[in-house]
Enzyme design. Structure first.
Site, short mmCIF file in Angstrom:
data_model
loop_
_atom_site.label_atom_id
_atom_site.label_comp_id
_atom_site.label_asym_id
_atom_site.label_seq_id
_atom_site.Cartn_x
_atom_site.Cartn_y
_atom_site.Cartn_z
N HIS A 160 0.82 -1.21 0.00
CA HIS A 160 0.00 0.00 0.00
C HIS A 160 0.85 1.26 0.00
CE1 HIS A 160 -2.35 3.25 1.94
NE2 HIS A 160 -3.34 2.76 1.21
N ARG A 163 -22.30 15.39 -26.07
CA ARG A 163 -23.34 14.54 -26.64
C ARG A 163 -24.62 14.71 -25.84
NH1 ARG A 163 -22.30 8.20 -26.73
NH2 ARG A 163 -22.97 8.36 -24.57
N GLU A 205 -23.31 5.82 -35.42
CA GLU A 205 -23.34 4.57 -34.67
C GLU A 205 -24.41 3.61 -35.17
OE1 GLU A 205 -23.99 5.77 -30.61
OE2 GLU A 205 -25.27 7.41 -31.26
N THR A 245 -18.16 3.55 -32.09
CA THR A 245 -17.90 2.20 -32.60
C THR A 245 -18.54 1.11 -31.74
OG1 THR A 245 -15.76 2.29 -31.47
CG2 THR A 245 -15.79 2.76 -33.82
N ASN A 246 -18.72 1.35 -30.43
CA ASN A 246 -19.31 0.31 -29.60
C ASN A 246 -20.67 -0.10 -30.14
OD1 ASN A 246 -17.08 0.83 -28.12
ND2 ASN A 246 -18.13 1.62 -26.32
N ASP A 247 -21.51 0.88 -30.47
CA ASP A 247 -22.83 0.58 -31.01
C ASP A 247 -22.77 0.24 -32.50
OD1 ASP A 247 -24.27 0.73 -28.71
OD2 ASP A 247 -24.93 2.79 -28.97
N CYS A 267 -15.03 8.32 -31.34
CA CYS A 267 -15.02 8.47 -29.88
C CYS A 267 -15.38 7.17 -29.17
CB CYS A 267 -15.95 9.59 -29.43
SG CYS A 267 -17.66 9.38 -29.95
#
Length: 757
Positions: free
Chosen positions: A397, A538, A634, A657-659, A706
């Site tokens: 730690h 957005r 998208e 790009t995810n969608d 993005c």
């Protein structure tokens, strides 16, 4: 964005699921997906926790206890934290959540012994490690003990050290949720931590720390572990230090753990064989290559089988400097030698911390000395000019937190608390792990801050604009520190979800101004950090299932698949008042001169929707012809119809790009039955992106990305070669993405020059 249930299994989880499963949960899911040996586990999601707060009726009371809290007042902080945690523990868990947990535990085997680990949604992030801020409970067996441990993890989100750390890192209490990982317990015979690359220099040497028993002994620093160094270039063990290991942590009967003495014959024996070191280093390299960033991993070995228990990004690697680094003057008397855990030189007066009661004695610039540190000591560690500990290694730690704070630290000195005296002036070399007698103090009260040395590298200049994705205003300062050319995606749904109330609730309760101001303040925080640089915000893109767990969410429609449902611009065009509130926040910013604010509409499938949104903004008083408006690409239709969007007047387009991948391939990446088919570089996806880039360039429209692919160097290389105008990456990826873009641009120029000759 698909609906997130109360429970998710590792096979369903990917690294961009942090908002639902937290940093630890997302990392475990990702490691499982790439074939690393991860013990079975499921995650109680952040959505379940948020629903617990709402349905138990404690949300307003809980956050009321934390408002306007002076975290520097230790007594007030402790009292408020105690009340907040009690509020969580006294609340009744909804039966539906409890049922889901028990059903999942039964599938795992209802007599299985598990580790119950907190996984906060602002934890194990690339730019903040949040080391040890929430609790872990080991050796848990049975339904009742499991439910209790999960609720304790939830409560630990409001412990004093967690509240303090969030405040100092710029995270709001209301905006951080917590998931809980329930993982089959590995009865480690030997365990530890490893860095896939050197945690300070970034050199390709894997550092492995190992001791007997469960890994908590190494992580907490109660034992000074063996240290092994494996060179990834030569594939050889190049250094080893075999420590004297006095204690180990083992499971304690049916519940919890215990600390026991290690027999004499094992205290000075090497924990790892060469073969085990090589296997661990191989797993470390796999993790680093997959994440494309150095990793800090926890591991355990049982009967010769290696398990990877956790992986997080290393947040402390410093950039190499071209200047001459400061070195200690090796002329003073050496008092102690340990491991150099965090580089830097500092001189100051010693304050020995034997217990929590001694923390108030540590003043700015003191040298804090302790047997070991724990998360409760972080407030004092922030004040210290340097840290010295008796126990611990490079992964304890004290070492991790010191590196994150940029504070010099020497750990594992064995006898600092006995040899040094309160008020004694010493100098510490945190790179070498050496403590010298005396030193020249910088001011009269015998305190000094560590000296920052070296020269900054010249910035890398790229023709491709390298922007950054931002989800929370609290992260704006860290995002700006990357030197990004602007913000390519600021998601406002995270601002709204953090309020705990739907936009419709504010409208129905005549509190529209409160909503507008919250939105305005959050966006302005980011805008102020990116003065004069473009910031693309957005508009709201929250699916109905996320709204349903908030106040006002009882009227949200039930949708079979919210990801394909009433969200994005399609909802705003029907919910005029919801859209109007967002526009009013934008107008306030534009009226104050924030002309660098651009608005990006999500889930736009046809140019008519862009035209309608633009028309509504004009109706709400926006001079739309002089404002920067664009769309997310998208949906495949938005890529195919990009010429029509350009004709409709968009000024920029950014690939989500995810969608886009999901909609193009008909793949839900969170569905374990088809997740393996989720391919970011599928030819159909690349063809759509390439076509849209080419048409945007021909039409003089800025084209960006993005989505998660914008943080992948290989993908960015292809995008730059294809002609993309800008790239927006995650905070941790900016440096590597800028370097990738620069190298790709140079290659393009060189190739063109060679063709001419």
């Amino acid at each position: 964005m698909s609906k997130m249930p109360d429970i998710m299994w590792l096979a369903e989880i990917k690294k961009d699921d942090i908002p639902s499963v937290g940093g630890k949960g997302a990392s475990l899911g990702e490691m499982n997906a790439v074939g690393l040996p991860v013990p079975p586990a499921f995650v109680v999601t952040a959505q379940a926790f948020r629903r617990f707060l709402v349905e138990s009726g404690i949300e307003t009371e809980l956050f009321g206890k934390l408002e306007n809290l002076d975290v520097e007042d230790a007594d007030v902080l402790e009292a408020s934290a105690e009340k907040a945690m009690k509020t969580v523990m006294d609340a009744k868990m909804p039966e539906s959540i409890k049922k889901s947990i028990i059903e999942s535990y039964t599938k795992m085997g209802d007599t299985t012994v598990v580790a119950v680990r907190s996984s906060a949604t602002a934890e194990d992030l690339p730019d903040a490690s949040f080391a040890g801020q929430q609790e872990t409970y080991l050796n848990i067996k049975g339904e009742n003990d499991l439910i209790e441990a999960i609720q304790k993890c939830w409560a630990s989100l409001y412990g004093a050290r967690a509240i303090y750390y969030r405040a100092k890192q710029g995270f709001e209490d209301r905006g951080v949720d917590i998931a809980v990982v329930v993982q089959k317990l590995v009865y480690s015979e030997k365990s530890g931590v490893m860095f896939s690359s050197h945690p300070v220099s970034g050199e390709p040497t894997t550092i492995i720390e190992a001791s007997w028993g469960l890994g908590e002994a190494v992580v907490s620093g109660i034992v000074s572990p063996d240290n092994y160094v494996f060179d990834q270039r030569t594939h050889r063990v190049i250094d080893r230090y075999i420590a004297n290991k006095i204690v180990e942590i083992l499971p304690d009967g049916d519940k919890g753990t215990k600390e026991v003495d290690i027999p004499k014959d094992r205290q000075d024996s090497p924990v790892l064989s060469v073969e085990e070191i090589e296997k661990l280093a191989k797993f470390a390299k796999i993790a680093e290559d997959h994440y494309d960033t150095p990793q800090d991993l926890e591991w355990g070995i049982v009967g010769g089988t290696i398990y990877i228990l956790q992986s997080r990004p290393i947040t402390t690697i410093t950039s190499k400097s071209s200047g001459k680094k400061e070195k200690s003057e090796d002329t003073g008397k050496i008092l102690l030698e340990g491991q150099g855990a965090s580089p830097g030189i500092a001189t100051g007066a010693v304050v020995i911390v034997n217990s929590i009661k001694d923390l108030s004695k540590v003043k700015d610039g003191n040298i804090m000395v302790a047997k070991m540190t724990n998360p409760d000591m972080v407030p004092a560690m922030r004040k210290a000019a340097a840290i010295i500990t008796d126990e611990g290694g490079m992964t304890c730690h004290a070492a991790i937190v010191s590196r994150e704070l940029g504070t010099p630290a020497a750990v594992g000195t064995k006898k600092a608390t006995h040899m040094l005296k309160n008020g004694q002036v010493v100098t510490i070399d945190g790179e070498k792990g050496i403590v010298f007698e005396g030193g020249e103090l910088k001011n009269a009260d015998k305190t000094a801050q560590p000296v920052i040395t070296g020269f900054a590298q010249a910035p890398i200049i790229t023709a491709t604009s390298i922007k950054v994705n931002v989800s929370l205003p609290e992260a704006a300062k860290r995002a700006a520190a990357t030197g990004a050319d602007g913000v390519g995606l600021l998601r406002i749904e995270h601002l709204i979800l953090g309020l705990g109330k739907t936009p419709q609730w504010y409208i129905r309760n005549n509190k529209e101004d409160e909503f507008i101001n919250e939105l305005y303040t959050g966006i302005k925080t980011v805008m102020d950090e990116f003065n004069g640089k473009p910031v693309w915000v957005r508009t709201l893109d929250a699916p109905t299932d996320e709204f349903r767990n908030m106040k006002g969410g009882e009227e949200e429609p039930e949708e079979h698949n919210p990801m394909l449902g009433w969200r994005g611009i399609r909802r705003d065009l029907q919910s005029r008042d919801q859209f109007r509130l967002q526009v009013e926040a934008f107008k306030k910013l534009w009226n104050e001169g924030y002309d660098n604010l651009g608005i990006m509409f999500p889930l736009v499938g046809h140019p008519d929707e862009f035209i309608a949104a633009k028309g509504l903004m004009k109706e709400f008083g926006v001079d739309v012809e002089n404002r920067v408006l664009g769309i997310m690409v998208e949906i495949p239709s938005s890529a195919i119809l990009i010429d029509d969007f350009i004709a409709a007047g968009i000024q920029f387009a950014s690939f989500g790009t995810n969608d886009l991948i999901q909609y193009t391939l008909a793949i839900d990446r969170n569905n374990q039955n088809v997740a393996y088919m989720y391919r970011p570089k599928h030819p159909a996806v690349l063809k759509l992106i390439k076509y849209a880039i080419e048409r945007c360039r021909a039409g003089g429209v800025e084209c960006s990305i993005c989505g998660q692919a914008g943080s992948d160097p290989e993908m960015v290389k292809w995008l730059v070669e294809t002609g993309i105008t800008s790239v927006s990456a995650n905070i941790d990826a900016i440096s590597k993405i800028r370097e990738t873009a620069a190298k790709t641009e140079k290659k393009i120029i060189l190739d063109a020059a060679r063709k001419q000759h």
